[in-house]
Design a protein around this motif. Structure first.
Motif, mmCIF file in Angstrom:
data_model
loop_
_atom_site.group_PDB
_atom_site.id
_atom_site.type_symbol
_atom_site.label_atom_id
_atom_site.label_comp_id
_atom_site.label_asym_id
_atom_site.label_seq_id
_atom_site.Cartn_x
_atom_site.Cartn_y
_atom_site.Cartn_z
ATOM 1 N N VAL A 155 0.871 -1.281 -0.013
ATOM 2 C CA VAL A 155 -0.117 -0.001 -0.026
ATOM 3 C C VAL A 155 0.871 1.264 0.053
ATOM 4 N N PRO A 156 0.383 2.417 -0.488
ATOM 5 C CA PRO A 156 1.135 3.715 -0.167
ATOM 6 C C PRO A 156 1.393 3.968 0.916
ATOM 7 N N ALA A 157 2.446 4.562 1.545
ATOM 8 C CA ALA A 157 3.080 4.666 2.672
ATOM 9 C C ALA A 157 2.051 5.743 3.350
ATOM 10 N N ALA A 158 1.516 6.835 2.537
ATOM 11 C CA ALA A 158 0.676 7.550 3.209
ATOM 12 C C ALA A 158 -0.530 7.017 3.725
ATOM 13 N N GLY A 174 19.645 -2.077 1.916
ATOM 14 C CA GLY A 174 19.750 -1.557 0.922
ATOM 15 C C GLY A 174 18.582 -0.398 0.824
ATOM 16 N N GLY A 175 18.061 -0.215 2.062
ATOM 17 C CA GLY A 175 16.619 0.930 1.971
ATOM 18 C C GLY A 175 15.491 0.033 2.530
ATOM 19 N N ARG A 230 0.249 -7.130 18.660
ATOM 20 C CA ARG A 230 1.371 -7.088 17.664
ATOM 21 C C ARG A 230 1.045 -7.381 16.263
ATOM 22 N N PRO A 231 0.927 -6.409 15.265
ATOM 23 C CA PRO A 231 0.658 -6.805 14.001
ATOM 24 C C PRO A 231 1.576 -7.774 13.403
ATOM 25 N N GLY A 232 1.301 -8.364 12.313
ATOM 26 C CA GLY A 232 2.066 -9.362 11.761
ATOM 27 C C GLY A 232 3.481 -8.266 11.067
ATOM 28 N N PRO A 233 4.189 -9.010 10.345
ATOM 29 C CA PRO A 233 5.170 -8.291 9.793
ATOM 30 C C PRO A 233 5.120 -7.306 8.653
ATOM 31 N N VAL A 234 5.937 -6.187 8.779
ATOM 32 C CA VAL A 234 5.556 -5.020 8.127
ATOM 33 C C VAL A 234 6.749 -4.533 7.288
ATOM 34 N N LEU A 235 6.776 -4.173 6.263
ATOM 35 C CA LEU A 235 8.204 -3.731 5.449
ATOM 36 C C LEU A 235 7.876 -2.276 5.069
ATOM 37 N N ALA A 236 8.940 -1.351 4.938
ATOM 38 C CA ALA A 236 8.806 -0.119 4.281
ATOM 39 C C ALA A 236 9.932 -0.284 3.136
ATOM 40 N N ASP A 237 9.558 0.451 2.096
ATOM 41 C CA ASP A 237 10.602 0.394 0.988
ATOM 42 C C ASP A 237 11.400 1.612 1.280
ATOM 43 N N PHE A 238 12.522 1.727 0.422
ATOM 44 C CA PHE A 238 13.388 2.651 0.136
ATOM 45 C C PHE A 238 12.683 3.664 -0.165
ATOM 46 N N GLY A 239 12.734 5.022 0.378
ATOM 47 C CA GLY A 239 11.908 6.219 0.151
ATOM 48 C C GLY A 239 10.864 6.438 0.916
ATOM 49 N N ASP A 240 10.314 5.246 1.650
ATOM 50 C CA ASP A 240 9.222 5.304 2.313
ATOM 51 C C ASP A 240 7.862 5.493 1.421
#
Length: 154
Positions: free
Chosen positions: A49-52, A118-119, A67-77
């Motif tokens: 999903v978009p970070a916003a 790597g971000g 505690r939610p399950g795992p969540v990733l953020a990409d480089f640049g958020d």
């Protein structure tokens, strides 16, 4: 789990889907970027999903569950990825969202907290238990977050 046992469990859980688990572990330990490419659709799917929208949804989820399950953020958020049960991607429909399921691959950083990658980074790292975000709760959280962004709910 706590300490290195939790991290070790998280590593084992993640690499269990790799075609070569030992090779994946080796890459994480020796590659300066600290990332691996893993197949989705085996133990988890990933809703992107978009970070916003994702950050407010994660806030809502954190109020709904311990505690939610795992969540990733990409480089640049720009985007966030919520780990959900396998098969969810095939049924998920949402404007501006993508789903990674069977037949797709995702970039996954080492689950060790504070490790430079790597971000791509963990916002909620896996704990090794296999816990995932309930897609029904995620959908509700996304709706509430969208309403907040539209100014309708606080």
């Amino acid at each position: 789990m706590t300490g290195s046992g939790a991290r070790g469990g998280a590593v084992e859980w993640l690499v269990s889907v790799a075609p070569d688990p030992g090779g994946c572990r080796w890459e994480w330990e020796r590659n300066p970027s600290g990332i691996a490419l893993l197949p989705a659709g085996r133990r988890w799917d990933v809703l992107i999903v978009p970070a916003a929208l994702g950050y407010p949804a994660l806030d809502v989820l954190s109020r709904l569950v311990d505690r939610p399950g795992p969540v990733l953020a990409d480089f640049g958020d720009a985007r966030m990825g919520f780990f959900v049960p396998p098969g969810t991607a095939a049924r998920w429909v949402g404007t501006g969202m993508r789903a990674a399921g069977r037949g797709t691959w995702i970039v996954v950083p080492h689950p060790c907290p504070g490790r430079v990658t790597g971000g791509t980074r963990w916002l909620v790292a896996p704990d090794g238990s296999g816990a995932l975000t309930d897609p029904v709760l995620l959908e509700l959280a996304l709706h509430e977050a969208a309403a907040q962004l539209a100014g309708g709910v606080r």
